[in-house]
Design a protein around this motif. Sequence first.
Motif, PDB file in Angstrom:
ATOM      1  N   PRO A 750       0.826  -1.220   0.000  1.00 20.52           N
ATOM      2  CA  PRO A 750       0.000   0.000   0.000  1.00 20.52           C
ATOM      3  C   PRO A 750       0.855   1.262   0.000  1.00 20.52           C
ATOM      4  O   PRO A 750       2.030   1.255   0.394  1.00 20.52           O
ATOM      5  CB  PRO A 750      -0.819  -0.132   1.296  1.00 20.52           C
ATOM      6  N   LEU A 751       0.250   2.334  -0.476  1.00 21.16           N
ATOM      7  CA  LEU A 751       0.901   3.641  -0.380  1.00 21.16           C
ATOM      8  C   LEU A 751       0.889   4.099   1.075  1.00 21.16           C
ATOM      9  O   LEU A 751      -0.017   3.792   1.839  1.00 21.16           O
ATOM     10  CB  LEU A 751       0.174   4.671  -1.250  1.00 21.16           C
ATOM     11  N   ASN A 752       1.900   4.855   1.450  1.00 20.81           N
ATOM     12  CA  ASN A 752       1.884   5.433   2.785  1.00 20.81           C
ATOM     13  C   ASN A 752       1.098   6.738   2.766  1.00 20.81           C
ATOM     14  O   ASN A 752       0.667   7.213   1.719  1.00 20.81           O
ATOM     15  CB  ASN A 752       3.311   5.635   3.318  1.00 20.81           C
ATOM     16  N   GLY A 753       0.921   7.314   3.936  1.00 20.89           N
ATOM     17  CA  GLY A 753       0.114   8.525   4.030  1.00 20.89           C
ATOM     18  C   GLY A 753       0.662   9.656   3.191  1.00 20.89           C
ATOM     19  O   GLY A 753      -0.086  10.437   2.615  1.00 20.89           O
ATOM     20  N   PHE A 754       1.992   9.766   3.098  1.00 15.05           N
ATOM     21  CA  PHE A 754       2.596  10.832   2.319  1.00 15.05           C
ATOM     22  C   PHE A 754       2.303  10.669   0.833  1.00 15.05           C
ATOM     23  O   PHE A 754       2.149  11.645   0.106  1.00 15.05           O
ATOM     24  CB  PHE A 754       4.104  10.835   2.577  1.00 15.05           C
ATOM     25  N   GLU A 755       2.224   9.426   0.384  1.00 12.63           N
ATOM     26  CA  GLU A 755       2.015   9.164  -1.033  1.00 12.63           C
ATOM     27  C   GLU A 755       0.553   9.201  -1.444  1.00 12.63           C
ATOM     28  O   GLU A 755       0.242   9.150  -2.624  1.00 12.63           O
ATOM     29  CB  GLU A 755       2.597   7.795  -1.394  1.00 12.63           C
ATOM     30  N   SER A 756      -0.370   9.274  -0.464  1.00 11.98           N
ATOM     31  CA  SER A 756      -1.794   9.207  -0.799  1.00 11.98           C
ATOM     32  C   SER A 756      -2.279  10.444  -1.540  1.00 11.98           C
ATOM     33  O   SER A 756      -3.262  10.393  -2.266  1.00 11.98           O
ATOM     34  CB  SER A 756      -2.618   9.008   0.475  1.00 11.98           C
ATOM     35  N   ASN A 757      -1.610  11.596  -1.333  1.00  9.85           N
ATOM     36  CA  ASN A 757      -1.936  12.860  -2.014  1.00  9.85           C
ATOM     37  C   ASN A 757      -3.310  13.400  -1.675  1.00  9.85           C
ATOM     38  O   ASN A 757      -3.734  14.391  -2.260  1.00  9.85           O
ATOM     39  CB  ASN A 757      -1.809  12.722  -3.533  1.00  9.85           C
ATOM     40  N   GLY A 758      -4.046  12.758  -0.784  1.00  6.42           N
ATOM     41  CA  GLY A 758      -5.363  13.262  -0.439  1.00  6.42           C
ATOM     42  C   GLY A 758      -6.111  12.292   0.456  1.00  6.42           C
ATOM     43  O   GLY A 758      -5.667  11.168   0.689  1.00  6.42           O
ATOM     44  N   PRO A 759      -7.269  12.713   0.963  1.00  2.00           N
ATOM     45  CA  PRO A 759      -8.045  11.830   1.845  1.00  2.00           C
ATOM     46  C   PRO A 759      -8.759  10.739   1.041  1.00  2.00           C
ATOM     47  O   PRO A 759      -8.899  10.823  -0.172  1.00  2.00           O
ATOM     48  CB  PRO A 759      -9.041  12.798   2.491  1.00  2.00           C
ATOM     49  N   GLY A 760      -9.220   9.738   1.774  1.00  2.00           N
ATOM     50  CA  GLY A 760     -10.027   8.678   1.173  1.00  2.00           C
ATOM     51  C   GLY A 760      -9.250   7.762   0.255  1.00  2.00           C
ATOM     52  O   GLY A 760      -9.735   7.380  -0.805  1.00  2.00           O
TER      53      GLY A 760
END
Length: 1192
Positions: A750-760
């Motif tokens: 999975p992507l980490n929070g930094f890589e998510s680029n946004g919520p959801g």
Amino acid sequence: MQLKIMPKKKRLSAGRVPLILFLCQMISALDVPLDSKLLDDLVQPPTITQQSPKDYIIDPRENIVIQCEAKGKPPPSFSWTRNGTHFDIDKDPLVTMKAGSGTLIINIMSEGKAETYEGVYQCTARNERGAAISNNIVVRPSRSPLWTKEKLEPLTLRSGQSLVLPCRPPIGLPPAIIFWMDNSFQRLPQSERVSQGLNGDLYFSNVLPEDSREDYICYARFNHTQTIQQKQPISVKVILAKSSRERPPTFLTPEGNASNKEELRGNVLSLECIAEGLPTPVIYWIKEDGTLPINRTFYRNFQKTLQIIQVSEADSGKYQCIAKNALGVIHHTISVTVKAAPYWIMAPQNLVLSPGENGSLICRANGNPKPRISWLSNGVPIEIAPDDPSRKINGDTIIFSSVQERSSAVYQCNASNEYGYLLGNAFVNVLAEPPRILTSANTLYQVIANRPALLDCAFFGSPMPIIEWFKGTKGSALREDPYVLHENGTLEIPVAQKDSTGTYTCVARNKLGMAKNEVHLEIKDPTRIVKQPEYAVVQRGSTVSFECKVKHDHTLIPTVTWLKDNGELPSDGRFTIDKDHLVVADVSDNDGGTYTCVANTTLDNVSASAVLSVVAPTPTPAPIYDVPNPPFDLELTDQLDKSVQLSWTPGDDNNSPITKFVIEYEDAMHEAGLWHHQTEVPGTQTTAQLKLSPYVNYSFRVMAENSLGRSLPSEASEQYLTKAAEPDKNPMTVEGLGSEPDNLVITWQPLNGFESNGPGLQYKVSWRQKDGDDEWTSVVVANVSKYIVSGTPTFVPYLIKVQALNDVGFAPEPAVVMGHSGEDLPMVAPGNVHVTVVNSTLAEVHWDPVPLKSVRGHLQGYRIYYWTDQNSSKRNRRHIEKKILTFQGSKTHGMLPGLEPFSHYTLNVRVVNGKGEGPASPDRVFHTPEGVPSAPSSLKIVNPTLDSLTLEWDPPSHPNGILTEYTLKYQPINSTHELGPLVDLKIPANKTRWTLKNLNFSTRYKFYFYAQTSAGSGSQITEEAVTTVDEAGILPPDVGAGKAMASRQVDIATQGWFIGLMCAVALLILILLIVCFIRRNKGGKYPVKEKEDAHADPEIQPMKEDDGTFGEYSDAEDHKPLKKGSRTPSDRTVKKEDSDDSLVDYGEGVNGQFNEDGSFIGQYSGKKEKEPAEGNESSEAPSPVNAMNSFV
């Protein structure tokens, strides 16, 4: 033909025929341009632009306004239905329609009641091209009823008991907001112990004396009418108990161990658990079959309420609330099912077609359950609408072919299920218009060299015009690099050069005509600062000069501005600007800072900065060299979505010039307190343009570095939160492997929070069979790392891709990887198995490979099981020992090493995949020839006399064939350990005892003894023994000691010292015997041997070494081995008992492998299959070699 904007770029190609109309500037897509020159003569069907909500709750104290706005050419007329029938507004004096629109205004403030106008309304906007309709607008007046009168008895409880105060508010429209207050309109305090449930009731996990009061009042607030209703006060009295007995938790709500909850997609899912107990329980929440969505999960009411916003089908599952206190834990499971009202997958879009063209309207919606699609034409069900020969309905699609002007109409798509409906209007407008170019003629574009140039050509026409661009008065159409034609007609030159200057002509053609327009492009040189201001350190009171030399295009006039600390220069006569220089006279401490030179033209701007440091003019003490002081005054400027400029003031360099600045960042949203490296800049630079990622709460800090080391970090800058964006990368390490024969387990990192680029953050998992024609199957899952596809065929290659998405949008199209569904056990056994015996310990096995389809998995190799036949075994085995060899890959032959000579073997072959083994081939039997025997199991020398020695032996433990004879060799050893002549003697194989006569008396002999088969001689065993002196000499030597200790001197018995010694020994033995006899008679005890003989326990009897059977205890010295280590040859080496063929050279155990060339790459091991027999003894007799290996 369709009329829409498509921003995607497309390269020009000679044979490209566009199928859509392009517009440059449009108020809304799929619309006729609102250009004044076009509106006069273009017609357009009606379009609903504004309407009241579907569920319209009105305030009964105000006039009712039901909105309905539409546009079209000619302007549409409006009509209404109420409860399915025509609503004649002219007959009701209280109802008027707003001029120029369809909005209804019902005047109920002067007279009339809101309830009179309650019902379902629908608006129709109509002109000569068709009719558009609004949603069904359900109009209902809000209601705020009173509480029914009731008499509430006071409540009396003991401290520690639980309590529920019911609210039961009246049913209003919309539902009321509930809260509890006292008579003074003060909200009652709530906590983990006391809280309000979702139903409005007030729950006490346990009551305390301070809960006593007479004014527990439940209030219901109806926001629509701005009214508050009050329930009768409830009186509660809590009596202090002498001792409150503690108790484990129980749930006050919900009841039982499990319950169900249903929620609609997009709503807020609210789950509640309230427990009572003493001490007060604490509530926890988990999702049994997944994880809670991080960015959409919230806890309310002291953890008693779990809320998930924007709920989707992926949130379905079992949620568990856990109530815990010091006395116990209880659980309640809530099964959540997410249903969905219809939502658009593809809403119908307006079509603008020319006569004779083809097109289609597509209406696709999803929901749970799946919505039903129905069509209307001009507000009438299409089944009863006037027939149109150009129209064909195919489920969710209407296909138009060879349309004519009479085909213009407005179509409505209705998608509905039990939870709601969607209504979409889309018109078909058939127009015949020659091309028109809307961009102003002779527009001049000026662009800096090496930057993109965009030349506009907004156009309209029906059929859609073909756009071509030409350069100059003569030349061919621009169809190749470096030109890019956008679908709205714009010509892009990605990197404009000087030779791009010139006149460009845009030509638009369709079958009704042609239009063209010329624009002009000029390319300018970029503005550059060729001499930048430099970092300066000056003494207080001196003069400093900064130089900024600018080079620019000769047709552009630059303006040079100097800034101090990004602000205007002080209005001080000490600051003078002379052409390329800024001069500061009589420098003071306040003049220190960052000076920036900014050069602007009408097309571009550049800047350069330098720092001025002011120092004391007086002589300074000897310099102190150290790391720099931390930078300070960090400032963020030019804050854009994906970049920001950071500037700072350097600290003191402590007499060692700063070589570089290191910039770090902190993400306070995802990894608070953790600093990461951002970039480095030279020590002369005090600003940096930083690239940023979306949806990160940035803070920055700067460290200075010189030759002595790095400074402490600066204070953190202000925080800067970047906007959310779609993910720019997809999960890594995507794999597809089956855990069962009928599934495909798709995993990813999975992507980490930094890589998510946004919520959801979610993932779109897609798969399809590699060799099939099926479409991709996709599912969107929560932020997890695995998805299992069930019901797949066994071991089939699949194409897999996993795409990240968040609330903003999707990541780029992911890479496709290949995986396989689950393996199953192979179906077919290898055939044509045959064995070739190489020698007595080695055989070669051949077999035919199985068909690859029958392997049903990844072929790992073939496995051979082989064992000796129990009936032909020379030992009394309690089990069958199976050995295994595995050969990697597709090999069809292998060697079996380490076989026992003269044995009957059975084997079979099985194919192996990742799931396990397939069926065994039919058993094949083979026999190994005779080999040389092992050494005799034992050799004893008994009954020594003056001239004879008797030898006793046990046959070899591994005869490896039929023994033909024994060979005995012996030779005397003199007092100096020299060996005499060797005598060779052959002994029949059926003998186990042999007496040698006519030997020399008192002489040591060394014996070499071995057995023979037809294959040759085996390993030998050696022993030594001594003949006696005379008939009355010393007792035979101790067999266990391995050496005879007889004296070689004949006259020792006549020595006086020897006679005295013997007498003393005899006297000592006599005394010991008398003492033992006395002690025995006194205590009634007897020797250990007699006690053991009288109470013999068969469980602890020793085992004989030669046959494995139980024997008896014995103290006789002559039963001990003659010599320690007698099974080892005289040269102190251990000889192999079997063939020189080694398992290390050929075979392997269960985990062993052969390389493709047949070489061995594993370790040997045996697999034993026990028979139903007593005991668990080893099938092999112990040997010195085995003992040594076990010890090691």
